[in-house]
Design a protein around this motif. Structure first.
Motif, mmCIF file in Angstrom:
data_model
loop_
_atom_site.group_PDB
_atom_site.id
_atom_site.type_symbol
_atom_site.label_atom_id
_atom_site.label_comp_id
_atom_site.label_asym_id
_atom_site.label_seq_id
_atom_site.Cartn_x
_atom_site.Cartn_y
_atom_site.Cartn_z
ATOM 1 N N ARG A 97 0.841 -1.199 0.000
ATOM 2 C CA ARG A 97 0.000 0.000 0.000
ATOM 3 C C ARG A 97 0.874 1.246 0.000
ATOM 4 O O ARG A 97 1.925 1.287 0.641
ATOM 5 C CB ARG A 97 -0.970 -0.007 1.163
ATOM 6 N N GLY A 98 0.432 2.220 -0.771
ATOM 7 C CA GLY A 98 1.142 3.489 -0.855
ATOM 8 C C GLY A 98 2.265 3.532 -1.870
ATOM 9 O O GLY A 98 2.773 4.611 -2.174
ATOM 10 N N MET A 99 2.700 2.389 -2.426
ATOM 11 C CA MET A 99 3.794 2.371 -3.388
ATOM 12 C C MET A 99 3.240 2.638 -4.790
ATOM 13 O O MET A 99 2.317 1.971 -5.238
ATOM 14 C CB MET A 99 4.542 1.040 -3.358
ATOM 15 N N ARG A 100 3.829 3.601 -5.471
ATOM 16 C CA ARG A 100 3.357 3.976 -6.809
ATOM 17 C C ARG A 100 3.813 2.948 -7.840
ATOM 18 O O ARG A 100 4.946 2.483 -7.802
ATOM 19 C CB ARG A 100 3.839 5.379 -7.142
ATOM 20 N N HIS A 101 2.904 2.650 -8.791
ATOM 21 C CA HIS A 101 3.185 1.627 -9.797
ATOM 22 C C HIS A 101 2.328 1.890 -11.031
ATOM 23 O O HIS A 101 1.402 2.699 -10.989
ATOM 24 C CB HIS A 101 2.892 0.229 -9.234
ATOM 25 N N ARG A 102 2.651 1.173 -12.124
ATOM 26 C CA ARG A 102 1.862 1.289 -13.349
ATOM 27 C C ARG A 102 2.168 0.127 -14.283
ATOM 28 O O ARG A 102 3.234 -0.481 -14.205
ATOM 29 C CB ARG A 102 2.123 2.605 -14.066
ATOM 30 N N ALA A 103 1.215 -0.155 -15.159
ATOM 31 C CA ALA A 103 1.413 -1.118 -16.234
ATOM 32 C C ALA A 103 2.004 -0.373 -17.422
ATOM 33 O O ALA A 103 1.679 0.786 -17.655
ATOM 34 C CB ALA A 103 0.090 -1.757 -16.618
ATOM 35 N N LEU A 104 2.879 -1.068 -18.172
ATOM 36 C CA LEU A 104 3.489 -0.433 -19.340
ATOM 37 C C LEU A 104 2.993 -1.009 -20.656
ATOM 38 O O LEU A 104 2.825 -0.285 -21.623
ATOM 39 C CB LEU A 104 5.015 -0.559 -19.281
ATOM 40 N N ASP A 105 2.824 -2.293 -20.737
ATOM 41 C CA ASP A 105 2.254 -2.886 -21.941
ATOM 42 C C ASP A 105 1.746 -4.279 -21.610
ATOM 43 O O ASP A 105 2.023 -4.825 -20.544
ATOM 44 C CB ASP A 105 3.218 -2.889 -23.132
ATOM 45 N N SER A 106 0.969 -4.832 -22.539
ATOM 46 C CA SER A 106 0.428 -6.171 -22.312
ATOM 47 C C SER A 106 0.188 -6.851 -23.644
ATOM 48 O O SER A 106 -0.116 -6.188 -24.639
ATOM 49 C CB SER A 106 -0.891 -6.104 -21.536
ATOM 50 N N SER A 107 0.330 -8.158 -23.631
ATOM 51 C CA SER A 107 -0.070 -8.919 -24.808
ATOM 52 C C SER A 107 -1.589 -9.015 -24.807
ATOM 53 O O SER A 107 -2.234 -8.816 -23.774
ATOM 54 C CB SER A 107 0.554 -10.320 -24.774
ATOM 55 N N ASP A 108 -2.169 -9.315 -25.956
ATOM 56 C CA ASP A 108 -3.624 -9.443 -25.988
ATOM 57 C C ASP A 108 -4.097 -10.680 -25.237
ATOM 58 O O ASP A 108 -5.275 -10.817 -24.936
ATOM 59 C CB ASP A 108 -4.172 -9.422 -27.412
ATOM 60 N N THR A 109 -3.164 -11.576 -24.889
ATOM 61 C CA THR A 109 -3.507 -12.793 -24.147
ATOM 62 C C THR A 109 -3.274 -12.649 -22.645
ATOM 63 O O THR A 109 -3.438 -13.619 -21.911
ATOM 64 C CB THR A 109 -2.701 -13.991 -24.673
ATOM 65 N N LEU A 110 -2.883 -11.447 -22.184
ATOM 66 C CA LEU A 110 -2.611 -11.255 -20.758
ATOM 67 C C LEU A 110 -3.863 -11.529 -19.928
ATOM 68 O O LEU A 110 -4.942 -11.005 -20.221
ATOM 69 C CB LEU A 110 -2.123 -9.832 -20.476
ATOM 70 N N ARG A 111 -3.716 -12.353 -18.906
ATOM 71 C CA ARG A 111 -4.792 -12.675 -17.971
ATOM 72 C C ARG A 111 -4.193 -12.675 -16.574
ATOM 73 O O ARG A 111 -3.302 -13.469 -16.283
ATOM 74 C CB ARG A 111 -5.409 -14.053 -18.258
ATOM 75 N N THR A 112 -4.678 -11.773 -15.711
ATOM 76 C CA THR A 112 -4.163 -11.703 -14.344
ATOM 77 C C THR A 112 -5.299 -11.714 -13.337
ATOM 78 O O THR A 112 -6.441 -11.385 -13.661
ATOM 79 C CB THR A 112 -3.318 -10.432 -14.095
ATOM 80 N N MET A 113 -4.950 -12.077 -12.116
ATOM 81 C CA MET A 113 -5.841 -11.934 -10.977
ATOM 82 C C MET A 113 -5.149 -10.980 -10.017
ATOM 83 O O MET A 113 -3.990 -11.191 -9.657
ATOM 84 C CB MET A 113 -6.098 -13.271 -10.280
ATOM 85 N N ASN A 114 -5.861 -9.913 -9.617
ATOM 86 C CA ASN A 114 -5.330 -8.946 -8.671
ATOM 87 C C ASN A 114 -6.176 -8.982 -7.409
ATOM 88 O O ASN A 114 -7.397 -8.859 -7.480
ATOM 89 C CB ASN A 114 -5.341 -7.544 -9.267
ATOM 90 N N ILE A 115 -5.491 -9.137 -6.290
ATOM 91 C CA ILE A 115 -6.145 -9.196 -4.988
ATOM 92 C C ILE A 115 -5.700 -7.979 -4.190
ATOM 93 O O ILE A 115 -4.499 -7.684 -4.116
ATOM 94 C CB ILE A 115 -5.763 -10.479 -4.235
ATOM 95 N N TYR A 116 -6.665 -7.278 -3.620
ATOM 96 C CA TYR A 116 -6.392 -6.095 -2.808
ATOM 97 C C TYR A 116 -6.834 -6.389 -1.385
ATOM 98 O O TYR A 116 -7.984 -6.759 -1.158
ATOM 99 C CB TYR A 116 -7.145 -4.883 -3.355
ATOM 100 N N SER A 117 -5.905 -6.231 -0.455
ATOM 101 C CA SER A 117 -6.188 -6.546 0.935
ATOM 102 C C SER A 117 -5.695 -5.425 1.824
ATOM 103 O O SER A 117 -4.510 -5.062 1.751
ATOM 104 C CB SER A 117 -5.504 -7.857 1.326
ATOM 105 N N PRO A 118 -6.612 -4.868 2.623
ATOM 106 C CA PRO A 118 -8.045 -5.139 2.714
ATOM 107 C C PRO A 118 -8.770 -4.642 1.462
ATOM 108 O O PRO A 118 -8.158 -4.023 0.593
ATOM 109 C CB PRO A 118 -8.482 -4.381 3.961
ATOM 110 N N ALA A 119 -10.068 -4.890 1.407
ATOM 111 C CA ALA A 119 -10.877 -4.539 0.243
ATOM 112 C C ALA A 119 -10.765 -3.050 -0.094
ATOM 113 O O ALA A 119 -10.637 -2.221 0.803
ATOM 114 C CB ALA A 119 -12.338 -4.903 0.487
ATOM 115 N N ILE A 120 -10.792 -2.754 -1.407
ATOM 116 C CA ILE A 120 -10.815 -1.363 -1.860
ATOM 117 C C ILE A 120 -12.212 -1.053 -2.385
ATOM 118 O O ILE A 120 -12.992 -1.948 -2.687
ATOM 119 C CB ILE A 120 -9.751 -1.094 -2.947
ATOM 120 N N GLU A 121 -12.515 0.190 -2.499
ATOM 121 C CA GLU A 121 -13.825 0.626 -3.019
ATOM 122 C C GLU A 121 -13.781 0.699 -4.517
ATOM 123 O O GLU A 121 -12.834 0.989 -5.121
ATOM 124 C CB GLU A 121 -14.203 1.979 -2.427
#
Length: 121
Positions: A97-121
């Motif tokens: 939490r609090g660390m700045r980040h970003r995505a730069l590129d992705s293949s059209d086949t990219l599939r991810t699961m992102n979990i945020y703990s605790p829950a975000i709005e």
């Protein structure tokens, strides 16, 4: 807290996707959320649209740690001050939490699961 199992067998089918709030070409599907399921965590699936997405601004989640697991495809992910990372199937990242980040590129086949703990709005 969720009291029933969540099955991912058909999770990447074509139902329930919406555009990412600020990443053009990336799509998001909500699996668990505080609003919809009274869950203690938020779980999103993402699928890539392919190509460069370098205009994504750095952002941070002030109240939650973010865990990303890559099921398929490839991409690049930058964590401020840590560098740029190639992601591929089997990759897992934690962005505190609090660390700045970003995505730069992705293949059209990219599939991810992102979990945020605790829950975000």
């Amino acid at each position: 807290m969720i009291q029933f199992p969540v099955h991912f067998g058909a999770a990447f089918d074509d139902e329930g996707w919406e555009p990412h709030p600020f990443v053009v070409g990336l799509q998001r599907k909500t699996i668990l959320s505080k609003d919809k399921n009274n869950a203690d965590i938020t779980v999103f699936l993402f699928r890539g649209g392919g190509g460069k997405i370098e205009d994504v601004p750095f952002h941070a989640h002030a109240t939650a740690d973010e865990y990303t697991y890559v099921f398929a495809g490839t991409g690049k992910f930058e964590i401020e001050g840590q560098g740029i990372f190639e992601i591929k199937p089997g990759s897992m990242m934690c962005v505190p939490r609090g660390m700045r980040h970003r995505a730069l590129d992705s293949s059209d086949t990219l599939r991810t699961m992102n979990i945020y703990s605790p829950a975000i709005e």
